[in-house]
Motif scaffolding. Structure first.
Motif, PDB file in Angstrom:
ATOM      1  N   TYR A  81      22.801  37.359  33.180  1.00 20.55           N
ATOM      2  CA  TYR A  81      23.493  36.896  33.673  1.00 20.55           C
ATOM      3  C   TYR A  81      25.149  36.248  33.545  1.00 20.55           C
ATOM      4  O   TYR A  81      24.845  35.596  34.147  1.00 20.55           O
ATOM      5  N   ASP A  99      21.900  38.273  38.948  1.00 21.01           N
ATOM      6  CA  ASP A  99      22.865  38.693  39.643  1.00 21.01           C
ATOM      7  C   ASP A  99      23.583  38.288  41.407  1.00 21.01           C
ATOM      8  O   ASP A  99      25.338  38.055  40.851  1.00 21.01           O
ATOM      9  N   ARG A 102      25.318  34.550  40.591  1.00 22.27           N
ATOM     10  CA  ARG A 102      26.392  34.822  39.276  1.00 22.27           C
ATOM     11  C   ARG A 102      27.541  35.362  40.264  1.00 22.27           C
ATOM     12  O   ARG A 102      28.938  34.605  40.741  1.00 22.27           O
ATOM     13  N   ASN A 161      27.283  45.699  35.677  1.00 23.32           N
ATOM     14  CA  ASN A 161      27.634  44.839  34.483  1.00 23.32           C
ATOM     15  C   ASN A 161      27.590  46.239  33.219  1.00 23.32           C
ATOM     16  O   ASN A 161      26.721  46.362  32.098  1.00 23.32           O
TER      17      ASN A 161
END
Length: 638
Positions: A81, A99, A102, A161
């Motif tokens: 991540y 995630d 992040r 992503n």
């Protein structure tokens, strides 16, 4: 324990910044602390759970973008991540444990930096590694990104992503909000008022049902002046309709009725016209190249009966009693009286004024559209004659509208343009009308491909004209070309319009040698990944200033930089700028202050003008209005 002013604290893995190609990569755990002013990272004792010495920090005011980084294949679980903080020294790569963490940090960072100046409009979605961007293969670390940011505060979020395949439009400050704002309408020309009597300078045959015929030198009364390009008027027989505003003048001016007065003609064009006529004593009167409201008499002479003549230019002066003269002691109340006198007496001139030379009736200006109120053109009224070339959007052909009007027709290939946005703006672009802009006449949007119909210019592209068509170029001739372009661009600047792709290839030359700028604003509608990224061969890197290459920041000042490069093209007769460098080398060299060399045909004053366009700071570059004044002054003193 949190610091008193900290917003977030978290242990992340930080990647070394690899400042040299040979630097080995390493990954270390650091304690990151975000405050309003800084993001700092510290050495951290995992066993004792204590923060140790400060290892580095970034001032938040220097952050230009916050974005995720796409993970590579075979990435270790602890580095799945990644996100990046981009500032002056490059990207700071950080790896979160999840995630969710992040996203939290990216969201808070964006809130902190949302008011920063020079936020990036593009970023690199993959790592800088081994001296190269892994996403676009560019080898310059400062090179503009290849992915458009998805929000106005310099960040890009991709929930899955994964790479997004949508082709984004070129980002600009004007385009941060949707729908795309349109440029303002041009103002109505000054000097005209309701009820005013005007005189027709050119013949005009109606092209639409509500147009009114114009007969040269006849008078008309203005009834309505709401549209900048089309006035409603009445002729002396009581007929009413719309007339093009650039075909008329105030009846009080007086000079328009004389064939020897050429209103829109510069020095080199006057010389070409007189030499073509090739008559001893041939003359015309034109507007002064430097002073508005002043006039110049241009005379062709064959002194001593020589076969190759030359031109002399005399400024019409005004004495303290407001009388006009070319030679002292010969003063007149009006310019026509002055001309009549010198038609019979040289009186200090190289020759008396023997033959009137004029091309006014052959070169009426273009109208803003093919008749009043129409912008949608019926393709059945177009005749295609021959192909002119292949442009950014597709094939361009020369043709006729209604079998009698010369036009150029761009046939827009599907998938090359954001068509709906362009069609909306075309209505505004049609109202931009200037003698140094290629006129947009209208569009054909009811079928595919759509057509863009514009004014046709017989001498074609300026770049080819410089390389192959220009006979015996002089310094004055080249500077006149630059003046034409600067005046067209000053009009765009005054109307808050940005070109974004100014270059010799995007200027055209008419049969009279006048240069006109074309394709202004069209780059906003390109759908082409190579064009959108400076990694692409189609992106105009050679004409782009640092703020465009690094931040995709377009403005009238980026057009000024491009104009300087265009001047260089003119004075080298069409050479390729930075011909020995590739795109990545150009970005690197420009960023370190290198500039194009002085062309052999450009004197120091002309080169100094080019250099003024290439200031690294955009706010230190001149405006186009400044350039017009400077170029006119240079011409006057040559």
């Amino acid at each position: 324990m949190n610091m008193p002013d900290s917003i977030l604290e978290e242990i992340f893995i930080k990647r070394s910044q690899q400042k040299k190609k040979t630097s080995p990569l390493n990954f270390k755990e650091r304690l990151f602390v975000l405050t309003q002013d800084k993001i700092s990272y510290y050495d951290y004792d995992v066993d004792k759970g204590k923060r140790k010495g400060l290892k580095g920090y970034v001032d938040t005011e220097k952050i230009k973008c916050v974005a995720i980084v796409l993970s590579d294949d075979n990435t270790p679980p602890e580095r799945l991540y990644p996100f990046q903080i981009i500032y002056d020294e490059g990207p700071l790569y950080i790896f979160a444990k999840s995630d969710q963490v992040r996203k939290q940090w990216i969201r808070e960072l964006k809130n902190v930096i949302q008011s920063n100046k020079d936020l990036m409009q593009k970023f690199h979605p993959r790592f800088w590694e081994d001296g190269m961007w892994k996403c676009c293969k560019q080898e310059v670390k400062q090179a503009m990104g290849c992915r458009v940011t998805e929000s106005k505060n310099g960040g890009f979020l991709n929930r899955d992503n994964k790479s997004i395949s949508r082709k984004p439009l070129p980002p600009t400050p004007e385009e941060e909000k949707l729908p795309r704002p349109l440029p303002p309408q041009p103002p109505v020309p000054s000097g005209f008022s309701l009820g005013m009597t005007v005189i027709a300078e050119y013949e005009y045959t109606p092209m639409a049902s509500h147009d009114l015929e114009l007969r040269k030198d006849e008078e008309y009364t203005l009834l309505e002046i709401n549209d900048p390009n089309w006035f409603r008027a009445r002729d002396k027989y009581g007929n009413e309709g719309y007339i093009p505003s650039n075909y008329i003048a105030q009846a009080l001016n007086g000079l328009e009725k004389y064939d020897w007065y050429c209103k829109n003609i510069n020095r080199s064009q006057a010389e070409n016209l007189l030499k073509t006529e090739n008559k001893d004593g041939g003359f015309l009167v034109r507007d002064s190249g430097k002073f508005t409201g002043k006039y110049t008499v241009s005379v062709f002479t064959k002194v001593g009966g020589e076969t190759v003549g030359n031109c002399r230019h005399y400024n019409i002066c005004v004495n303290a009693q407001d009388q006009f003269y070319l030679a002292e002691n010969h003063n007149f109340s009006t310019i026509p009286e002055l001309i009549i006198y010198h038609q019979h007496n040289a009186a200090g001139l190289v020759s008396r004024l023997k033959h009137i030379v004029s091309n006014r009736t052959e070169h009426a200006p273009s109208t803003a559209g093919l008749g009043y109120g129409g912008w949608e053109i019926d393709p059945r009224q177009l005749t295609f004659i021959r192909e002119l070339g292949n442009g950014q959007f597709g094939v361009v052909k020369y043709g006729k509208w209604q079998g009698r009007h010369d036009v150029a027709i761009k046939m827009v290939k599907e998938g090359s343009m954001s068509e709906d946005d362009f069609i909306e703006e075309a209505k505004v672009m049609m109202k931009l009308c200037h003698e140094n802009l290629v006129q947009l006449y209208g569009v054909c949007t009811k079928q595919r491909p759509i057509y863009i119909v514009t004014e046709y210019l017989a001498n074609g592209c300026l770049l080819n004209y410089l390389r192959d068509g220009l006979q015996h170029p002089t310094g004055i001739m080249l500077l006149e070309m630059c003046k034409d372009i600067s005046e067209g661009m000053a009009y765009l600047e005054a109307n808050q319009y940005i070109h974004r792709d100014l270059a010799a290839r995007n200027c055209l030359v008419d049969s009279n040698g006048t240069i006109k700028v074309t394709d202004f604003g069209l780059s906003r509608y390109v759908l082409d990944d190579e064009y959108l990224s400076s990694a692409g061969s189609k992106f105009p890197v050679r004409w782009s200033p640092p703020e465009v290459l690094l931040y995709c920041k377009f403005s009238s000042k980026s057009d000024i930089w491009a104009f300087g490069v265009l001047m260089w093209e003119v004075y080298t007769l069409g050479r390729m700028p930075y011909e020995r460098w590739n795109n990545t080398e150009i970005v690197e060299k420009i960023s370190t202050g290198q500039r194009l060399y002085r062309p052999q045909m450009a004197n120091e004053r002309v080169y100094s003008l080019m250099m003024s366009c290439w200031h690294e700071r955009a706010d230190e570059r001149p405006t186009f209005q400044d350039l017009v004044v400077i170029i006119k002054d240079l011409l006057f003193n040559m």
